[in-house]
Design a protein around this motif. Sequence first.
Motif, mmCIF file in Angstrom:
data_model
loop_
_atom_site.group_PDB
_atom_site.id
_atom_site.type_symbol
_atom_site.label_atom_id
_atom_site.label_comp_id
_atom_site.label_asym_id
_atom_site.label_seq_id
_atom_site.Cartn_x
_atom_site.Cartn_y
_atom_site.Cartn_z
ATOM 1 N N MET A 173 38.618 46.487 33.929
ATOM 2 C CA MET A 173 37.524 46.438 34.898
ATOM 3 C C MET A 173 36.569 45.282 34.601
ATOM 4 S SD MET A 173 36.426 47.930 37.597
ATOM 5 C CE MET A 173 34.970 47.857 38.602
ATOM 6 N N TYR A 188 37.025 42.163 36.502
ATOM 7 C CA TYR A 188 36.646 42.217 37.910
ATOM 8 C C TYR A 188 35.129 42.156 38.107
ATOM 9 C CZ TYR A 188 41.385 43.511 39.398
ATOM 10 O OH TYR A 188 42.723 43.511 39.671
ATOM 11 N N LEU A 221 47.103 48.503 44.993
ATOM 12 C CA LEU A 221 46.344 49.677 44.566
ATOM 13 C C LEU A 221 45.045 49.277 43.874
ATOM 14 C CD1 LEU A 221 49.289 51.896 43.241
ATOM 15 C CD2 LEU A 221 47.987 52.207 45.359
ATOM 16 N N GLU A 222 45.098 48.192 43.048
ATOM 17 C CA GLU A 222 43.892 47.720 42.366
ATOM 18 C C GLU A 222 42.871 47.202 43.380
ATOM 19 O OE1 GLU A 222 45.034 44.790 39.540
ATOM 20 O OE2 GLU A 222 45.879 46.234 38.114
ATOM 21 N N THR A 223 43.364 46.411 44.367
ATOM 22 C CA THR A 223 42.472 45.874 45.400
ATOM 23 C C THR A 223 41.861 46.996 46.224
ATOM 24 O OG1 THR A 223 43.820 43.864 45.543
ATOM 25 C CG2 THR A 223 42.319 44.297 47.370
ATOM 26 N N LEU A 224 42.693 47.990 46.558
ATOM 27 C CA LEU A 224 42.211 49.136 47.322
ATOM 28 C C LEU A 224 41.134 49.897 46.554
ATOM 29 C CD1 LEU A 224 42.587 50.857 49.892
ATOM 30 C CD2 LEU A 224 44.275 52.213 48.620
ATOM 31 N N PHE A 225 41.371 50.108 45.260
ATOM 32 C CA PHE A 225 40.411 50.834 44.426
ATOM 33 C C PHE A 225 39.095 50.071 44.319
ATOM 34 C CE2 PHE A 225 38.563 51.537 40.170
ATOM 35 C CZ PHE A 225 38.243 52.886 40.295
ATOM 36 N N ILE A 226 39.196 48.764 43.992
ATOM 37 C CA ILE A 226 37.985 47.941 43.864
ATOM 38 C C ILE A 226 37.272 47.848 45.214
ATOM 39 C CG2 ILE A 226 37.136 45.596 43.436
ATOM 40 C CD1 ILE A 226 37.796 47.071 40.919
ATOM 41 N N LEU A 268 37.304 50.033 47.781
ATOM 42 C CA LEU A 268 36.634 51.299 48.091
ATOM 43 C C LEU A 268 35.391 51.492 47.232
ATOM 44 C CD1 LEU A 268 39.713 53.682 48.500
ATOM 45 C CD2 LEU A 268 38.181 52.865 50.300
ATOM 46 N N LEU A 269 35.527 51.165 45.946
ATOM 47 C CA LEU A 269 34.393 51.313 45.033
ATOM 48 C C LEU A 269 33.239 50.395 45.440
ATOM 49 C CD1 LEU A 269 33.715 52.947 42.481
ATOM 50 C CD2 LEU A 269 34.444 50.976 41.114
ATOM 51 N N SER A 270 33.572 49.138 45.793
ATOM 52 C CA SER A 270 32.530 48.183 46.192
ATOM 53 C C SER A 270 31.892 48.593 47.522
ATOM 54 C CB SER A 270 33.101 46.769 46.302
ATOM 55 O OG SER A 270 34.098 46.694 47.300
ATOM 56 N N TYR A 293 39.857 42.857 53.211
ATOM 57 C CA TYR A 293 40.733 43.408 52.168
ATOM 58 C C TYR A 293 42.199 43.310 52.562
ATOM 59 C CZ TYR A 293 36.411 45.370 50.258
ATOM 60 O OH TYR A 293 35.156 45.528 49.742
#
Length: 707
Positions: free
Chosen positions: A1, A4, A97-102, A104-106, A156
């Motif tokens: 993390m 990022y 999956l990493e892009t999706l997670f980051i 959504l979190l952002s 995204y």
Amino acid sequence: MKDYAIYFFTLVLGVVIFYVFNVIGTQTSMMELGSSTKDVVKLLVNVLSGVSLIVDGILGYLIIYASRFLIKRRNKEFSIYLTLGMSKRKISLLLFLETLFIGLLSLVAGLSLGIILSQLMSVMVANLFEADMSKFQFVFSGEACLKTIAYFGIIYLLVIAFNTVMINKLKIIDLIQASRKSEKVRLKNPIICTVIFFLAATILGVAYYQVTVNYLKVLSEIALFWQVIGAGVIATFLLYWSLSGLIMKLIVTRKKLYYKDLNSFTFKQISSKINTTVASMSIICLMLFITICTLSSCLSIRETSKKQLEYATPVDAVVSYRNNYNSRWEESNSEEEKDSPAVKAWKQEMAVRNENDSRATIEDIIKTSSRLWNNLKDQTSFDTYILSKKIEDGGLDLNAVLNQKSLQKIAEMTNGHANGMYVLRIISVSDYNKIANLYHFDQYKLNPDQYFILSDFKKMEEIYNISLKDGHKIKINGKTLSPKFDHNKQGFIEPSNTNGNMGILVVSDEVTKTLVKYENFMAANYKTNDKNKNEQLDKDLRRIITGNENDYIKITSPRFYNIQTKNQIIAMSVGLQAIAVFLGLYLGIIFLISSAAILSLKELSESSDNREKYMTLRRLGVDERMINRALFRQIAIFFAAPLFLAIIHSIFGLTFAIKILSFIGTDGLAPSIVMAVIFLVTIYGGYFLLTYLSSKRIISEKQLRRD
């Protein structure tokens, strides 16, 4: 993390800014605003929606740029995955999956922070539109939220598509050798660099001269304006190009500086970075320049306009008509001129008449509605005059009012683009004193052979004062008049949203008896202070004068009617302020984020590529504190390089802005510049600090061992 951090920080800032500026429409709908102000708000919301598309494009490019850095940062990791037999499809799925997670979190973090900060924006919007805050409540905009999710969702998806393409192009051999590759640095001839440097400095000097000394000519000639802009852009690029080849030459000559601590290593790194990022550095410098000027100017317009509105709207309404006297077109003997499209259009427009034309004064017209008349107070009527009914002979222009020194000053100020043909209206001193009493201006007495000039346009005041100090005499219909005062008197007869009275000649009542009546005015206040009732009275006035409650002007054959109300002027002024302020803040902050993020990502990329160099320094016995200090200097100089030149550009750019804004009476940009500095330090400084901490972690011995 941790890898990022910059990426996540940029995403969150982007979401916050996007949501905060798109929630304005919902915020204003919750406020009690007049009908005129609501129309302005609709325009503002539409403008911001259009600009949001541009902002979305900028943020999209920025996020894709950041994604490229992250993929490059993980070259060794991907090479291991491929060597162990993992397919590119699975690596793409991992990145998805990493892009999706980051993402959504952002989005969650950005929207949460945006919702909180938007409440502060509500206060700012309410203050700008002078709305009632007594019923303030927490505002959440579902529309702005959905728009933010939709726009960033598209970004995204583009990032995911970009990542997939990048992964499909990966080759194991390229990934393994990526850390050994470096950008080619072409050595530049120091003599050529020196020549280019002085050439660029000369071009910039000429551009600075044009915008500070020759600024009126720059404004009046669009071709010259773009030439100055183009010269500034080219000179900026040439400066960075020449400096990239001169830095090392100049530093090496300073032996003590060069061999102190790790300066030799530090300056080689800086020279290499600037050498390979000349175009990027130039663009970032120009973006920072735009940011500084935009933020400083837009915030100043608000304060200036607010002060002017208090001065320029002393009454609730001023209604007038101007007599349309015969034109030379009606008297022309030329068949060709009579049949021209311009003359035909003019005659068709002038053929319109209405029943108001038969009434002598505005007061007589308004009295036809007893209900409207009874809702008015402080009714004051007055007239202005010209010399003759013939347009070509009727005007008293500046050539007749000013002496040669004043006319020469106009020529110098405008570089010969003004010929003194502005026509002054004439008013009797008794009529002026009636207005002065209503507007709370000073009242005066005049002898039959005296005059004074009334103006509040700053540049024209300077011109008039030259003639008045010399006691310049003027002639009106054969009568010679001397100035009552040796200076211009500040004031106006009709309200406006800026100090725009270019000049009115005040003479004795005896003089106006020989003149032709040009305009008739009536100024008045409303008996009620209720905002909604005042809005309705505005509509009633417009309906009585023009026949339509939405029209402010009416042209008939003999007259030109005009209605100016305090509500209308304030709404228009506040609307222009709002568009300037919000557009300036929106684009200024986005440009600032973009500039800082690009610099940050480039520096992080360099740190990642140069990790082996820092390990070599450790093997040579250099302690960690010295390495960290060298890294800090590198990043500080790299961030300062575009900022320093941007500040120099901004000094002249803001000087240009101050000269232009001085025409409407701006006191200065000091408070606005302070606010711009706060934004700059917070966002640019935040990226700098985050970049240093991230780079420090990337080159740390512990991180190198882990990798």
